[in-house]
Design an enzyme around this catalytic site. Structure first.
Site, PDB file in Angstrom:
ATOM      1  N   CYS A  39       0.848  -1.190   0.000  1.00  0.00           N
ATOM      2  CA  CYS A  39       0.000   0.000   0.000  1.00  0.00           C
ATOM      3  C   CYS A  39       0.888   1.247   0.000  1.00  0.00           C
ATOM      4  O   CYS A  39       2.009   1.238   0.504  1.00  0.00           O
ATOM      5  CB  CYS A  39      -0.894   0.002   1.230  1.00  0.00           C
ATOM      6  N   ASP A  41       0.446   3.675   1.779  1.00  0.00           N
ATOM      7  CA  ASP A  41       0.411   4.176   3.159  1.00  0.00           C
ATOM      8  C   ASP A  41       1.833   4.454   3.670  1.00  0.00           C
ATOM      9  O   ASP A  41       2.725   3.613   3.572  1.00  0.00           O
ATOM     10  CB  ASP A  41      -0.268   3.118   4.038  1.00  0.00           C
ATOM     11  N   ARG A  43       3.056   4.497   6.456  1.00  0.00           N
ATOM     12  CA  ARG A  43       3.527   3.728   7.614  1.00  0.00           C
ATOM     13  C   ARG A  43       4.014   2.337   7.247  1.00  0.00           C
ATOM     14  O   ARG A  43       4.516   1.605   8.101  1.00  0.00           O
ATOM     15  CB  ARG A  43       2.395   3.630   8.650  1.00  0.00           C
ATOM     16  N   HIS A  98      -2.232  -4.221   5.155  1.00  0.00           N
ATOM     17  CA  HIS A  98      -1.836  -3.759   6.485  1.00  0.00           C
ATOM     18  C   HIS A  98      -3.030  -3.320   7.315  1.00  0.00           C
ATOM     19  O   HIS A  98      -4.089  -2.970   6.776  1.00  0.00           O
ATOM     20  CB  HIS A  98      -0.833  -2.602   6.369  1.00  0.00           C
ATOM     21  N   CYS A 101      -5.783   0.175   7.114  1.00  0.00           N
ATOM     22  CA  CYS A 101      -5.653   0.675   5.737  1.00  0.00           C
ATOM     23  C   CYS A 101      -6.814   1.627   5.424  1.00  0.00           C
ATOM     24  O   CYS A 101      -7.989   1.267   5.573  1.00  0.00           O
ATOM     25  CB  CYS A 101      -5.646  -0.499   4.765  1.00  0.00           C
TER      26      CYS A 101
HETATM   27 ZN   LIG Z   1      -3.356   0.985   3.008  1.00  0.00          ZN
END
Ligand SMILES: [Zn+2]
Length: 200
Positions: A39, A41, A43, A98, A101
């Site tokens: 992703c 993302d 993190r 994850h 999300c």
């Molecule tokens: Zn995500």
């Protein structure tokens, strides 16, 4: 932005010299062993989670770690997959979902996406993920359930790409589904039985 410039300075001063030999080798060599699809993302940092060095992972990151199924037409994700598999010859492909999300949360909780039409369109690539997420058991987090089913659904989409199908048929590549938990740092590997099996 200043901390980014300071980071570049520190990289050049401290990190690069310690890895000068590796970068000298990598300057003329690109042979990653793994295609990592995660992703976008902020993190979820593939090289940090897997403790890999530059040159080891070929990385594609998309919102929701979605992999559109193969279709005609220009597609950045498809081109990246084909390059990693057919040209670079990666032996493993990881799709990593994850916890927490944003994409999966929007779908699981039915957020109104009319004001973000590009996101709404993109998340249609998770239609099968939603379809295979049956009503969560008592106590099961619906977002977590969708995150897991989405990894399995995207592995199936991945196998529709001709380069991947070819490599699977030749037993040249293995597919893996992971879920990274941000709060604990753990990685759950989906049962390999959940991976797509091509019809014999
Ligand atoms: Zn995500």
């Amino acid at each position: 932005m200043r901390h980014l410039s300071e980071g570049v300075d520190r990289f050049q001063r401290e990190v690069f010299p310690a890895k000068a030999g590796l970068f000298a080798h990598l300057a003329a060599t690109h042979q990653p062993g793994t295609l990592f699809i995660g992703c976008s993302d902020a993190r979820v940092v593939p090289e940090l989670i897997t403790q890999t060095e530059p040159g080891e992972l070929f990385v594609i990151r998309t919102a929701g770690n979605l992999v559109p199924a193969h279709s005609p037409g220009a597609d950045a994700v498809a081109a990246g997959i084909e390059y990693a598999v057919a040209v670079l010859g990666v032996r493993d492909i990881v799709i990593c979902g994850h916890s927490g999300c944003g994409a999966m949360t929007a779908l699981a909780e039915g957020h109104d996406l009319t004001g973000t039409p590009a996101i709404a369109d993109w998340l249609r690539h998770a239609d099968a993920s939603r379809a295979r997420t049956t009503a969560p058991a008592a106590g099961e987090d619906p977002v977590a359930a969708l995150v897991r089913q989405n990894v399995a659904a995207q592995l199936a989409n991945l196998a529709t790409h001709p380069s991947v199908a070819r490599a699977l048929a030749a037993d040249d590549v293995r597919l893996h589904g992971w879920v990274f938990d941000i709060s604990t740092g753990t990685v759950d590997e989906l049962d390999t039985a959940a991976r797509p099996v091509l019809a014999a």
